[in-house]
Enzyme design. Structure first.
Site, PDB file in Angstrom:
ATOM      1  N   VAL A  18      36.975 -18.880 -10.464  1.00 42.79           N
ATOM      2  CA  VAL A  18      36.880 -17.435 -10.262  1.00 42.79           C
ATOM      3  C   VAL A  18      37.036 -16.734 -11.606  1.00 42.79           C
ATOM      4  O   VAL A  18      37.935 -17.052 -12.382  1.00 42.79           O
ATOM      5  CB  VAL A  18      37.974 -16.948  -9.284  1.00 42.79           C
ATOM      6  CG1 VAL A  18      37.972 -15.439  -9.159  1.00 42.79           C
ATOM      7  CG2 VAL A  18      37.793 -17.605  -7.923  1.00 42.79           C
ATOM      8  N   CYS A  19      36.162 -15.781 -11.859  1.00 43.29           N
ATOM      9  CA  CYS A  19      36.207 -15.042 -13.117  1.00 43.29           C
ATOM     10  C   CYS A  19      36.523 -13.579 -12.822  1.00 43.29           C
ATOM     11  O   CYS A  19      35.624 -12.777 -12.550  1.00 43.29           O
ATOM     12  CB  CYS A  19      34.881 -15.172 -13.852  1.00 43.29           C
ATOM     13  SG  CYS A  19      34.877 -14.344 -15.449  1.00 43.29           S
ATOM     14  N   ILE A  20      37.807 -13.247 -12.836  1.00 45.03           N
ATOM     15  CA  ILE A  20      38.245 -11.856 -12.725  1.00 45.03           C
ATOM     16  C   ILE A  20      39.283 -11.589 -13.807  1.00 45.03           C
ATOM     17  O   ILE A  20      40.022 -12.489 -14.210  1.00 45.03           O
ATOM     18  CB  ILE A  20      38.797 -11.497 -11.320  1.00 45.03           C
ATOM     19  CG1 ILE A  20      39.937 -12.420 -10.903  1.00 45.03           C
ATOM     20  CG2 ILE A  20      37.689 -11.480 -10.293  1.00 45.03           C
ATOM     21  CD1 ILE A  20      40.572 -12.032  -9.576  1.00 45.03           C
TER      22      ILE A  20
END
Length: 99
Positions: A18-20
């Site tokens: 996940v890229c946040i």
């Protein structure tokens, strides 16, 4: 944070990562895209992280994709091929949930 089932989303790379912003290392962003206060801080809880993930799933950030192919489809054919790939991932996840 990583999805262990297949997911087709602009902000989740092909390996499921996940890229946040709030999961990125604290401090300055070497690319200048994120402000330090948007990145990891010790005040984050499981709840704030999950809210961010739910928000990301509902409203992808197409300006900073981890999966460029999914981002392109999301921008160009959101209700067509993108939606079909998402549905395929959901069905596959449901089928393997109890294995």
């Amino acid at each position: 944070m990583k999805f262990i089932t297949d997911i087709w989303h602009p902000n989740v790379d092909k390996n499921g990562d996940v890229c946040i912003s709030i999961l990125h290392e604290p401090g300055e962003d070497k690319y200048g895209y994120e402000k330090p206060e948007e990145r990891w801080l010790p005040i984050h809880t499981v709840e704030t992280i999950m809210i961010s993930v739910i928000s990301m799933l509902a409203d992808p950030n197409g300006d900073s994709p981890a999966n460029v192919d999914a981002a392109k489809e999301w921008r160009e054919d959101r209700h067509g091929e993108f939606k079909r790939k998402v549905a395929r991932c959901v069905r596959k996840s449901q089928e393997t949930a109890f294995e």
